[in-house]
Motif scaffolding. Structure first.
Motif, PDB file in Angstrom:
ATOM      1  N   MET A 298       7.189  77.254  40.433  1.00 46.73           N
ATOM      2  CA  MET A 298       7.393  78.692  40.713  1.00 46.73           C
ATOM      3  C   MET A 298       8.869  79.004  40.925  1.00 46.73           C
ATOM      4  O   MET A 298       9.339  80.075  40.578  1.00 46.73           O
ATOM      5  CB  MET A 298       6.586  79.113  41.939  1.00 46.73           C
ATOM      6  CG  MET A 298       5.107  79.193  41.663  1.00 46.73           C
ATOM      7  SD  MET A 298       4.215  80.023  42.988  1.00 46.73           S
ATOM      8  CE  MET A 298       4.048  78.695  44.130  1.00 46.73           C
ATOM      9  N   GLU A 299       9.581  78.049  41.527  1.00 48.50           N
ATOM     10  CA  GLU A 299      11.016  78.253  41.793  1.00 48.50           C
ATOM     11  C   GLU A 299      11.874  77.991  40.559  1.00 48.50           C
ATOM     12  O   GLU A 299      13.087  78.142  40.625  1.00 48.50           O
ATOM     13  CB  GLU A 299      11.464  77.337  42.939  1.00 48.50           C
ATOM     14  CG  GLU A 299      10.880  77.735  44.285  1.00 48.50           C
ATOM     15  CD  GLU A 299      11.188  76.727  45.395  1.00 48.50           C
ATOM     16  OE1 GLU A 299      11.697  75.623  45.077  1.00 48.50           O
ATOM     17  OE2 GLU A 299      10.904  77.044  46.558  1.00 48.50           O
ATOM     18  N   ASN A 300      11.214  77.565  39.487  1.00 47.85           N
ATOM     19  CA  ASN A 300      11.919  77.266  38.230  1.00 47.85           C
ATOM     20  C   ASN A 300      13.059  76.266  38.442  1.00 47.85           C
ATOM     21  O   ASN A 300      14.176  76.448  37.976  1.00 47.85           O
ATOM     22  CB  ASN A 300      12.442  78.560  37.592  1.00 47.85           C
ATOM     23  CG  ASN A 300      12.783  78.360  36.129  1.00 47.85           C
ATOM     24  OD1 ASN A 300      12.262  77.448  35.492  1.00 47.85           O
ATOM     25  ND2 ASN A 300      13.668  79.190  35.604  1.00 47.85           N
ATOM     26  N   ARG A 301      12.743  75.194  39.178  1.00 49.90           N
ATOM     27  CA  ARG A 301      13.730  74.151  39.452  1.00 49.90           C
ATOM     28  C   ARG A 301      14.051  73.372  38.167  1.00 49.90           C
ATOM     29  O   ARG A 301      13.243  73.350  37.230  1.00 49.90           O
ATOM     30  CB  ARG A 301      13.163  73.191  40.491  1.00 49.90           C
ATOM     31  CG  ARG A 301      12.976  73.821  41.858  1.00 49.90           C
ATOM     32  CD  ARG A 301      14.285  73.877  42.588  1.00 49.90           C
ATOM     33  NE  ARG A 301      14.043  74.095  44.010  1.00 49.90           N
ATOM     34  CZ  ARG A 301      14.791  73.559  44.968  1.00 49.90           C
ATOM     35  NH1 ARG A 301      15.810  72.773  44.674  1.00 49.90           N
ATOM     36  NH2 ARG A 301      14.529  73.805  46.223  1.00 49.90           N
ATOM     37  N   PRO A 302      15.207  72.686  38.139  1.00 45.89           N
ATOM     38  CA  PRO A 302      15.572  71.936  36.929  1.00 45.89           C
ATOM     39  C   PRO A 302      14.522  70.894  36.552  1.00 45.89           C
ATOM     40  O   PRO A 302      13.876  70.297  37.426  1.00 45.89           O
ATOM     41  CB  PRO A 302      16.882  71.242  37.321  1.00 45.89           C
ATOM     42  CG  PRO A 302      17.398  71.989  38.495  1.00 45.89           C
ATOM     43  CD  PRO A 302      16.217  72.609  39.180  1.00 45.89           C
ATOM     44  N   LYS A 303      14.411  70.679  35.257  1.00 47.30           N
ATOM     45  CA  LYS A 303      13.416  69.734  34.728  1.00 47.30           C
ATOM     46  C   LYS A 303      13.576  68.346  35.366  1.00 47.30           C
ATOM     47  O   LYS A 303      12.591  67.690  35.720  1.00 47.30           O
ATOM     48  CB  LYS A 303      13.594  69.652  33.211  1.00 47.30           C
ATOM     49  CG  LYS A 303      12.671  68.666  32.534  1.00 47.30           C
ATOM     50  CD  LYS A 303      12.804  68.779  31.011  1.00 47.30           C
ATOM     51  CE  LYS A 303      12.129  67.620  30.302  1.00 47.30           C
ATOM     52  NZ  LYS A 303      13.034  66.865  29.445  1.00 47.30           N
ATOM     53  N   ALA A 304      14.832  67.907  35.512  1.00 48.35           N
ATOM     54  CA  ALA A 304      15.071  66.560  36.045  1.00 48.35           C
ATOM     55  C   ALA A 304      14.486  66.408  37.451  1.00 48.35           C
ATOM     56  O   ALA A 304      13.948  65.352  37.799  1.00 48.35           O
ATOM     57  CB  ALA A 304      16.563  66.263  36.072  1.00 48.35           C
ATOM     58  N   LEU A 305      14.577  67.457  38.261  1.00 49.23           N
ATOM     59  CA  LEU A 305      14.051  67.383  39.626  1.00 49.23           C
ATOM     60  C   LEU A 305      12.522  67.352  39.607  1.00 49.23           C
ATOM     61  O   LEU A 305      11.890  66.553  40.319  1.00 49.23           O
ATOM     62  CB  LEU A 305      14.553  68.570  40.457  1.00 49.23           C
ATOM     63  CG  LEU A 305      14.031  68.597  41.897  1.00 49.23           C
ATOM     64  CD1 LEU A 305      14.596  67.434  42.705  1.00 49.23           C
ATOM     65  CD2 LEU A 305      14.362  69.914  42.586  1.00 49.23           C
ATOM     66  N   ILE A 306      11.923  68.195  38.790  1.00 48.22           N
ATOM     67  CA  ILE A 306      10.456  68.218  38.702  1.00 48.22           C
ATOM     68  C   ILE A 306       9.960  66.854  38.210  1.00 48.22           C
ATOM     69  O   ILE A 306       8.982  66.307  38.731  1.00 48.22           O
ATOM     70  CB  ILE A 306       9.977  69.381  37.796  1.00 48.22           C
ATOM     71  CG1 ILE A 306      10.369  70.722  38.442  1.00 48.22           C
ATOM     72  CG2 ILE A 306       8.470  69.310  37.573  1.00 48.22           C
ATOM     73  CD1 ILE A 306      10.037  71.951  37.624  1.00 48.22           C
ATOM     74  N   GLU A 307      10.659  66.299  37.249  1.00 46.97           N
ATOM     75  CA  GLU A 307      10.284  64.962  36.751  1.00 46.97           C
ATOM     76  C   GLU A 307      10.409  63.908  37.843  1.00 46.97           C
ATOM     77  O   GLU A 307       9.562  63.035  37.975  1.00 46.97           O
ATOM     78  CB  GLU A 307      11.183  64.562  35.573  1.00 46.97           C
ATOM     79  CG  GLU A 307      10.722  65.169  34.272  1.00 46.97           C
ATOM     80  CD  GLU A 307      11.545  64.701  33.079  1.00 46.97           C
ATOM     81  OE1 GLU A 307      12.630  64.114  33.270  1.00 46.97           O
ATOM     82  OE2 GLU A 307      11.084  64.949  31.954  1.00 46.97           O
ATOM     83  N   GLU A 308      11.488  64.006  38.627  1.00 50.33           N
ATOM     84  CA  GLU A 308      11.685  63.028  39.706  1.00 50.33           C
ATOM     85  C   GLU A 308      10.515  63.080  40.689  1.00 50.33           C
ATOM     86  O   GLU A 308       9.987  62.042  41.111  1.00 50.33           O
ATOM     87  CB  GLU A 308      13.001  63.327  40.439  1.00 50.33           C
ATOM     88  CG  GLU A 308      13.329  62.305  41.519  1.00 50.33           C
ATOM     89  CD  GLU A 308      14.695  62.558  42.155  1.00 50.33           C
ATOM     90  OE1 GLU A 308      15.632  61.799  41.833  1.00 50.33           O
ATOM     91  OE2 GLU A 308      14.818  63.508  42.959  1.00 50.33           O
ATOM     92  N   VAL A 309      10.099  64.296  41.026  1.00 52.32           N
ATOM     93  CA  VAL A 309       9.008  64.459  41.994  1.00 52.32           C
ATOM     94  C   VAL A 309       7.685  63.951  41.398  1.00 52.32           C
ATOM     95  O   VAL A 309       6.938  63.215  42.057  1.00 52.32           O
ATOM     96  CB  VAL A 309       8.898  65.930  42.451  1.00 52.32           C
ATOM     97  CG1 VAL A 309       7.616  66.173  43.238  1.00 52.32           C
ATOM     98  CG2 VAL A 309      10.110  66.305  43.299  1.00 52.32           C
ATOM     99  N   ILE A 310       7.395  64.319  40.157  1.00 58.56           N
ATOM    100  CA  ILE A 310       6.131  63.870  39.544  1.00 58.56           C
ATOM    101  C   ILE A 310       6.135  62.345  39.397  1.00 58.56           C
ATOM    102  O   ILE A 310       5.142  61.672  39.714  1.00 58.56           O
ATOM    103  CB  ILE A 310       5.889  64.557  38.181  1.00 58.56           C
ATOM    104  CG1 ILE A 310       5.683  66.068  38.389  1.00 58.56           C
ATOM    105  CG2 ILE A 310       4.669  63.955  37.473  1.00 58.56           C
ATOM    106  CD1 ILE A 310       5.544  66.861  37.102  1.00 58.56           C
TER     107      ILE A 310
END
Ligand code: ZN
Length: 380
Positions: A298-310
């Motif tokens: 929802m916050e449209n965070r950078p792809k790299a961060l979303i990948e790190e979390v997943i």
């Protein structure tokens, strides 16, 4: 947005972690009193009972009652145990167990809902950040979130005996990491939207709290996987203790003074998914992990961060799909209506309006990303 410019920070009076820490209570009886009322899960109490009784005896603390077998923080349990503690004229409450016991014990001890006495918490399962905060999540009899109880008093003593916690299955440490995973992002959302923190007498989040929340996330990323592996062999390593601290202390300080946001709001809604009670029943941290990924989307965070979390979730074994938490696409509108209720205490602490559609779409995207990254992860 909060109108005040005042920033407020809270913390427990003492936080003690390490092997053998159960015996650290008695010498701090000045903070507590002489008559202890102990409540907790049967297995949790049994794991500390011998040392606790020796410690009490050594320091002249009388054990007025020990209530084993309690589990959930419900209004009925709070009233029942508070009546009992009053009848036994307890000076203080000791809660022994995981997150729900911490919440229940805090409610029983609180002036607002219980007997108004000091509290010591012995956290034998580091599965949530409940030990360090001055609030409890109250559930109804069906184990759906009912309301949040806030207190003016932070816990007097928090003990995390790592010789006990490391005996608990690693899945609890993992669930704690799921809970702690949200802390940084919720605190950052509150800082950005100038929302109030999670204290009853709160204000804006001090930057100290936001930074602690960021340290919490760093700790999980740096030590989470190794801590889980150590836990599987009942080995107390620095990595293990760092993550136990992240789960209980950093996450607790980070969320309480830094503020909660969409991730926990989505958690609260997801507790109403009917399939959630089927085995294997997802834990608080499992739902929060899903809520965290949804918040980042929802916050449209950078792809790299979303990948790190997943990838972190996949590595330690946190859920990344709706199926894993017993929810379906059909459940989402009903569940997210709970999250987006205008009276929800923290779901709206985002820099954008929280709507049912936005949350449902984010959760569908979590599921799509979760499936795709899981497939990639399996092929590695
Ligand atoms: Zn939580």
């Amino acid at each position: 947005m909060l109108k005040t410019r005042v920033k407020v920070m809270a913390a427990p009076n003492r936080y003690i972690i390490g092997p053998g820490a159960v015996k650290e209570l008695g010498r701090r009886k000045m903070l507590l009193g002489k008559k202890a009322f102990v409540l907790g899960g049967t297995r949790s109490i049994e794991s500390v009972e011998k040392e606790m009784k020796e410690d009490f005896q050594e320091h002249g603390i009388e054990l007025v009652h020990m209530e084993k077998g309690v589990r959930y923080c419900t209004a009925r349990e709070i009233n029942r145990l508070a009546d009992m503690a009053r009848a036994k004229q307890a000076d203080f409450i000791v809660g022994v167990g995981g997150g729900s016991i911490m919440d229940l014990a805090k409610a029983v001890a609180s002036a607002e809902y219980g007997i108004g006495k000091p509290i010591a918490l012995i956290n034998t399962i580091p599965s949530t950040d409940a030990p360090c905060s001055a609030l409890s999540v109250q559930y109804d009899e069906k184990h759906v979130v009912e309301k949040v109880l806030f207190y003016y008093r932070s816990p007097d003593i928090v003990i995390v005996p790592t010789d006990k916690t490391v005996q608990a299955p690693a899945k609890w440490l993992v669930a704690g990491m799921g809970d702690a995973l949200a802390t940084r992002f919720e605190a950052e959302a509150c800082a950005e939207s100038r929302s109030g923190n999670a204290l009853i007498d709160g204000g804006l989040p001090p930057f100290t709290a936001t930074r602690l929340a960021q340290l919490c996330y760093e700790t999980l990323i740096n030590y989470g996987y190794h801590a889980k592996l150590a836990n599987e062999r009942q080995a107390i390593t620095e990595a293990y203790e760092n993550v136990a601290q992240a789960n209980t202390l950093l996450s607790g300080l980070g969320f309480e003074s830094g503020g909660l946001g969409a991730a926990h709001g989505i958690h609260d809604g997801l507790t109403a998914a009917p399939g959630r009670m089927k085995a294997p029943k997802p834990e608080h941290g499992d739902l929060v992990a899903i809520g965290t990924i949804a918040q980042l989307i929802m916050e449209n965070r950078p792809k790299a961060l979303i990948e790190e979390v997943i990838n972190f979730c996949l590595t330690v074994g946190l859920p990344v799909t709706l199926e894993e938490i017993g929810a379906t696409f059909d459940d989402l509108p009903h569940c997210m209506a709970i999250t987006c209720n205008p009276n929800h205490p923290y779901a709206h602490n985002e820099p954008f309006p929280m709507t049912v559609d936005r949350c449902v779409d984010a959760l569908k995207a979590v599921d799509a990303l979760g499936r795709a990254y899981r497939d990639k992860f399996m092929r590695r």
